[in-house]
Design a protein around this motif. Structure first.
Motif, mmCIF file in Angstrom:
data_model
loop_
_atom_site.group_PDB
_atom_site.id
_atom_site.type_symbol
_atom_site.label_atom_id
_atom_site.label_comp_id
_atom_site.label_asym_id
_atom_site.label_seq_id
_atom_site.Cartn_x
_atom_site.Cartn_y
_atom_site.Cartn_z
ATOM 1 N N ASP A 17 42.191 15.185 16.200
ATOM 2 C CA ASP A 17 42.214 14.974 14.758
ATOM 3 C C ASP A 17 42.751 16.200 14.025
ATOM 4 O O ASP A 17 43.629 16.109 13.169
ATOM 5 C CB ASP A 17 40.800 14.644 14.291
ATOM 6 C CG ASP A 17 40.732 14.334 12.817
ATOM 7 O OD1 ASP A 17 41.467 13.442 12.371
ATOM 8 O OD2 ASP A 17 39.943 14.982 12.100
ATOM 9 N N PHE A 21 46.871 15.062 14.002
ATOM 10 C CA PHE A 21 46.893 14.238 12.792
ATOM 11 C C PHE A 21 47.987 14.655 11.803
ATOM 12 O O PHE A 21 48.830 13.840 11.424
ATOM 13 C CB PHE A 21 45.501 14.283 12.145
ATOM 14 C CG PHE A 21 45.341 13.442 10.920
ATOM 15 C CD1 PHE A 21 44.748 12.193 11.005
ATOM 16 C CD2 PHE A 21 45.753 13.885 9.665
ATOM 17 C CE1 PHE A 21 44.578 11.402 9.868
ATOM 18 C CE2 PHE A 21 45.592 13.108 8.540
ATOM 19 C CZ PHE A 21 45.003 11.864 8.637
ATOM 20 N N THR A 51 41.385 8.514 14.644
ATOM 21 C CA THR A 51 40.591 9.280 13.687
ATOM 22 C C THR A 51 40.935 8.950 12.233
ATOM 23 O O THR A 51 40.595 9.699 11.324
ATOM 24 C CB THR A 51 40.757 10.790 13.934
ATOM 25 O OG1 THR A 51 42.128 11.157 13.766
ATOM 26 C CG2 THR A 51 40.290 11.163 15.327
ATOM 27 N N ARG A 80 34.992 10.676 13.799
ATOM 28 C CA ARG A 80 35.869 11.587 13.051
ATOM 29 C C ARG A 80 36.512 10.861 11.868
ATOM 30 O O ARG A 80 36.639 11.428 10.777
ATOM 31 C CB ARG A 80 36.962 12.136 13.970
ATOM 32 C CG ARG A 80 36.481 13.060 15.055
ATOM 33 C CD ARG A 80 35.979 14.386 14.532
ATOM 34 N NE ARG A 80 36.969 15.114 13.749
ATOM 35 C CZ ARG A 80 36.764 16.331 13.249
ATOM 36 N NH1 ARG A 80 35.618 16.944 13.459
ATOM 37 N NH2 ARG A 80 37.699 16.940 12.543
#
Length: 274
Positions: A17, A21, A51, A80
């Motif tokens: 994450d 991300f 996530t 998350r």
């Protein structure tokens, strides 16, 4: 569960994450949400939500009259995701996209970003078809090959060079190993979908530094487990070598300068005949 499906334990989910991300997922999440922004009511399902990159973009793009259910096989990923979503706006549920726990014809749209490569495609597509209402759209995102994605391509090659007798090839094999458009469209047709359109979409891939990008790929994905399992070179040493190689190619050797290159994914749209 497919044999290619990684287990994202809590520590891996956090790194995935934090590192992956912003570099790789957020740009395509915005693209997916924009393509579904015409949905004004009903119930949308997201599979392999991870996530919450797409989930958060959908919350921003869709009115509250659209109910959103986001699923993932790995509960730590959903944990998350919950941290970035407004309370009560999204239903998060652990579920296998190949055996969805929902009735037939129960969703008005379905989106799956960068998840299909971890699944048994025919099973996942049959389930998507089953739970969609007649006329409802499907939107899938699948990475193109590493030859069209320089940052992960350079990093994967650098990691492989550290283990010439047994290279860890997670990035080549799984995320970037399923971009065969004819095979994907044939699988969607076999599941019953119609009006299939496959589009190559190129967006900027930006990282704060070569070091940050190398950390994302080497330590924020299941490639980490493949590196650690070999035991002949430390994870940090392999990551540093990959970062140096990326910096040499894209940043004139500067490890902490921003790096940027194109990245390419295939966006597939279709509908369940109504």
């Amino acid at each position: 569960m497919s044999s290619t499906t990684p287990n994202f334990a809590a520590g891996v989910a956090e790194g995935y994450d934090r590192l992956m991300f912003p570099i790789f997922f957020q740009p395509y999440a915005a693209e997916a949400a924009a393509r579904l922004s015409g949905l004004r009511a009903g119930h949308l399902l997201e599979t392999a939500a991870g996530t919450g990159a797409v989930t958060a973009a959908l919350v921003a793009a869709l009115p509250g009259t659209v109910a959103i259910t986001a699923t993932d096989l790995n509960q730590p990923m959903l944990d998350r995701a919950a941290l970035r979503l407004p309370p009560g706006r999204v239903t998060l549920r652990q579920a296998d996209a190949q055996q969805l726990p929902f009735p037939d014809d129960s969703f008005d749209a379905l989106v799956c970003q960068f998840g299909l490569m971890f699944m048994d495609k025919p099973a996942a597509l049959r389930e998507a078809f089953r739970v969609l209402a007649p006329g409802a759209p499907l939107l899938l995102s699948v990475w193109s090959g590493l030859d069209r994605n320089p940052i992960p391509g350079i990093l994967q090659q650098a990691v492989a060079e550290q283990f010439p007798d047994d290279p860890p090839l997670f990035m080549a094999r799984t995320p970037h190993g399923h971009g065969d458009i004819p095979a994907l469209t044939a699988a969607m047709e076999s599941a019953g979908f119609a009006g299939i359109v496959a589009e190559r979409v190129t967006l900027p891939c930006r990282a704060k530094s070569a070091r940050h990008a190398a950390m994302a790929i080497c330590q924020g994905t299941p490639l980490r487990a493949e590196i650690e399992a070999r035991g002949t070179a430390g994870l940090d040493a392999v990551t540093a070598f990959a970062a140096q190689r990326l910096a040499q190619v894209l940043a004139g050797g500067a490890m902490d300068e921003p790096v940027e290159a194109p990245m390419e994914a295939i966006l597939l749209t279709a509908a369940k005949p109504g």
